[in-house]
Design an enzyme around this catalytic site. Structure first.
Site, short mmCIF file in Angstrom:
data_model
loop_
_atom_site.label_atom_id
_atom_site.label_comp_id
_atom_site.label_asym_id
_atom_site.label_seq_id
_atom_site.Cartn_x
_atom_site.Cartn_y
_atom_site.Cartn_z
N GLY A 54 -24.19 -42.55 11.04
CA GLY A 54 -24.53 -42.13 9.89
C GLY A 54 -26.29 -41.89 10.08
O GLY A 54 -27.07 -40.83 10.12
N GLU A 89 -20.69 -46.70 13.98
CA GLU A 89 -19.83 -45.28 14.56
C GLU A 89 -20.54 -44.13 15.08
O GLU A 89 -20.33 -43.48 13.56
CB GLU A 89 -18.84 -45.50 14.04
CG GLU A 89 -17.80 -46.64 13.30
CD GLU A 89 -17.53 -46.71 11.87
OE1 GLU A 89 -17.43 -46.10 10.97
OE2 GLU A 89 -16.17 -48.11 11.83
N GLY A 129 -21.71 -40.78 15.31
CA GLY A 129 -21.11 -39.62 16.18
C GLY A 129 -22.27 -38.38 15.90
O GLY A 129 -22.19 -38.16 16.83
N ARG A 130 -22.91 -37.89 15.26
CA ARG A 130 -23.73 -37.05 14.36
C ARG A 130 -24.96 -36.83 16.06
O ARG A 130 -25.19 -36.06 16.71
CB ARG A 130 -24.46 -36.47 14.14
CG ARG A 130 -24.99 -35.29 13.45
CD ARG A 130 -25.97 -35.53 12.44
NE ARG A 130 -24.99 -35.92 11.54
CZ ARG A 130 -25.05 -34.27 10.49
NH1 ARG A 130 -24.65 -33.91 10.21
NH2 ARG A 130 -24.32 -35.44 9.29
N TYR A 162 -22.07 -26.67 3.53
CA TYR A 162 -23.39 -27.80 2.98
C TYR A 162 -24.62 -27.15 2.50
O TYR A 162 -25.72 -28.25 2.53
CB TYR A 162 -23.46 -28.70 3.96
CG TYR A 162 -22.44 -29.14 4.19
CD1 TYR A 162 -21.19 -30.50 3.98
CD2 TYR A 162 -21.93 -29.29 6.29
CE1 TYR A 162 -20.44 -30.74 3.93
CE2 TYR A 162 -20.94 -29.73 6.86
CZ TYR A 162 -19.90 -30.36 5.66
OH TYR A 162 -19.03 -31.09 6.07
N CYS A 182 -15.19 -11.61 5.14
CA CYS A 182 -14.91 -11.03 4.16
C CYS A 182 -15.50 -11.95 3.48
O CYS A 182 -14.71 -12.15 2.10
CB CYS A 182 -13.73 -10.01 3.62
SG CYS A 182 -13.37 -8.79 5.38
N GLU A 183 -16.19 -12.46 3.42
CA GLU A 183 -17.25 -13.91 1.68
C GLU A 183 -18.71 -13.93 2.38
O GLU A 183 -19.62 -13.69 3.49
CB GLU A 183 -17.07 -14.91 2.56
CG GLU A 183 -15.49 -15.46 2.93
CD GLU A 183 -15.01 -16.29 1.56
OE1 GLU A 183 -15.53 -17.01 0.93
OE2 GLU A 183 -13.72 -16.88 1.88
N TYR A 226 -20.25 -31.84 14.71
CA TYR A 226 -19.36 -30.83 13.55
C TYR A 226 -19.18 -29.15 13.66
O TYR A 226 -19.63 -28.52 12.57
CB TYR A 226 -20.22 -31.95 12.45
CG TYR A 226 -19.72 -33.12 11.85
CD1 TYR A 226 -18.58 -33.17 12.05
CD2 TYR A 226 -21.14 -33.87 11.87
CE1 TYR A 226 -18.40 -34.96 11.52
CE2 TYR A 226 -20.90 -34.94 12.19
CZ TYR A 226 -19.98 -35.70 11.80
OH TYR A 226 -18.97 -36.95 11.89
N1 LLP Z 1 -18.14 -43.83 10.51
C1 LLP Z 1 -17.54 -43.55 9.40
C2 LLP Z 1 -16.51 -43.99 9.19
C3 LLP Z 1 -17.65 -41.60 8.85
O1 LLP Z 1 -16.63 -41.72 7.39
C4 LLP Z 1 -18.62 -40.76 9.67
C5 LLP Z 1 -18.56 -39.58 9.61
C6 LLP Z 1 -18.97 -41.16 10.95
C7 LLP Z 1 -18.70 -43.04 11.39
C8 LLP Z 1 -20.07 -40.91 11.63
O2 LLP Z 1 -21.06 -40.27 11.02
P1 LLP Z 1 -22.12 -39.63 12.08
O3 LLP Z 1 -23.26 -40.63 12.49
O4 LLP Z 1 -21.67 -38.43 12.57
O5 LLP Z 1 -23.23 -39.09 10.74
N2 LLP Z 1 -19.33 -33.03 8.38
C9 LLP Z 1 -20.10 -33.63 8.01
C10 LLP Z 1 -20.52 -34.68 8.33
C11 LLP Z 1 -19.50 -35.21 7.75
C12 LLP Z 1 -19.10 -36.98 8.03
C13 LLP Z 1 -18.32 -38.32 7.97
N3 LLP Z 1 -17.85 -39.07 8.15
C14 LLP Z 1 -21.53 -32.44 8.24
O6 LLP Z 1 -21.29 -31.43 8.96
O7 LLP Z 1 -22.96 -32.50 8.57
#
Ligand code: LLP
Length: 413
Positions: free
Chosen positions: A234, A268, A270-271, A311, A337-338, A365
């Site tokens: 997050g 965990e 990601g981003r 988003y 086409c949107e 993402y």
């Molecule tokens: N753990 C769980 C259980 C999750 O659902 C997620 C992301 C993460 C970790 C990683 O979160 P991060 O560190 O990346 O914030 N597609 C959207 C973001 C969707 C996130 C879904 N879950 C976007 O492009 O902003």
């Protein structure tokens, strides 16, 4: 006008485009390394596990790089587990999140022998117990608990409603843990939460830690001792000049609140590991003006990068060279086409056909959410390491897009 992205690491954008074409995803290896090491550094020698959330960018080379740096992985499907194994990731450091794991998913992960299942419902724990029993194994388990952090107090957590489908309710957690503890093929290991994505303030994390620790103490009083606490992902990144969470502050806050409870911490992210490393390069096909409104139609579209359309996310778009063209306020749109097919709106840029634009912070993402809508092949991906360039995914060929389809012969009857 915005600044210019002429190089990615030591390679010029024009070289990349000449070699690989557009649309093109480019990732900086050093940037991914730096982001991961910031997490490592923040934890220092405290016992921890950083499980990169594969969903953010699941290219095999990105996974392989993080595996080499010692990362574990947070996966949400059998497919992501296969990727981790293929890329040389350590199954012992894999946690399996997700609200709808199938029996097949559970079996495959049990056979592989992962670190932990982050279970998201009561129904799932019984399915997992049954599957583990069939295989004569004990499933290592953590429950994802929704800590019910007040979204009103922290309005920037916009996942409140969606979160409802995730995890088990806070107030039922003790009962569910006790029931799970009585199952023959379940081994309770930990607890986890994930309160949302692109968080830019520490406050909701503080609230979540307080709530979770209260629960951890209640479980302990009920004879259930956990060995790890997984705080989820997050942590936000700078798309638009946001003030960011300092990782060291986050980690210090967790350990301060943790006190002498003997728990190891997992995260965990990601981003925040891959987001900043990525660029989507796209060529301006043409510019046009409709009743005073300026459009730059580019060769990347919502099928390549859906975040703006889905988003209404704002993503930086930069020129990649100086231009003598007139600066106009452009909507940067794709060929799909949107009306929702835009990458940015009202950007002050000096553009003409043939120019290359760089969409920044596209490492998370981005490619993973791309599709073949309008029968468009998905982009190529490259990884840049100083002056080295590695093609890590070939551009999709149009013939391959319908290779699995069959043409019914309607003439036969
Ligand atoms: N753990 C769980 C259980 C999750 O659902 C997620 C992301 C993460 C970790 C990683 O979160 P991060 O560190 O990346 O914030 N597609 C959207 C973001 C969707 C996130 C879904 N879950 C976007 O492009 O902003």
């Amino acid at each position: 006008m915005s600044s210019i992205t002429s190089h990615i690491e030591n390679v010029s954008v024009s070289d990349l485009v000449n070699r690989y074409g557009t649309p093109l995803y480019v990732y900086s290896k050093n940037n991914i390394e730096k982001a991961f090491k910031q997490y490592k550094q923040a934890f220092g020698d405290k016992k921890h596990l950083i499980c990169y959330a594969v969903k953010a960018n699941s290219n095999l080379s990105v996974i392989a790089l993080l595996a080499k740096l010692g990362a574990g992985f947070d996966i949400v499907s059998r497919g992501e587990l296969l990727r981790v194994l293929k890329a040389g990731g350590d199954a012992q450091k894999v946690i399996f999140s997700g609200v709808g794991k199938t029996r097949e998913d559970l079996r495959f992960a049990l056979e592989t022998g992962i670190h932990c299942f982050n279970v998201e419902s009561e129904a799932e724990i019984y399915m997992l117990n049954e599957e583990a029993e069939k295989l004569g194994k004990k499933a290592p388990v953590s429950f994802r608990v929704n800590p019910d952090v007040d979204a009103k107090t922290h309005p920037y957590i916009s996942t409140g409603l969606r979160e409802n489908k995730f995890g088990i309710p806070y107030d039922e957690a003790v009962r569910i843990y006790k029931a799970a503890n009585a199952l023959s093929h379940i081994e309770i290991k930990g607890i986890d939460c994930h309160i949302g994505s692109q968080l830019t303030d520490l406050a909701p994390y503080c609230d979540a830690v307080d709530r979770m620790l209260k629960l951890i103490d209640e479980l302990s009083a009920n004879g259930i001792q956990l060995s790890h606490f997984d705080m989820g992902g997050g942590v936000g990144i700078d798309y638009e000049g946001e003030e960011l969470i300092n990782l060291q502050d986050l980690v210090n806050m967790i350990y301060e609140k943790l006190g002498d409870r003997p728990l190891s911490i997992a995260m965990e992210p990601g981003r925040s590991i891959v987001g900043d490393s990525g660029y989507l390069l796209t060529e301006v096909i043409l510019t046009k003006e409709n009743e005073g409104k300026h459009f730059a139609v580019v060769d990347a579209a919502m099928n390549d990068l859906i975040r703006p359309a889905l988003y209404e996310s704002w993503m930086r778009i930069e020129q990649t060279k100086e231009s003598s063209a007139t600066v106009e306020s452009y909507d940067i749109v794709g060929p799909i086409c949107e009306t929702g097919d835009f990458l940015g709106k009202e950007r002050e840029l000096a553009l003409e056909a043939g120019d290359i634009l760089a969409i920044k912070q596209a490492g998370a993402y981005g490619f993973v959410m791309s599709s073949n809508y309008n029968t468009r092949g998905r982009a190529a991906e490259v990884l840049v390491d100083n002056d080295q360039v590695y093609l890590i995914r070939e551009r999709e060929r149009l013939e391959d897009l319908f290779a699995n389809e069959k043409v019914v012969s309607f003439d036969e009857k």
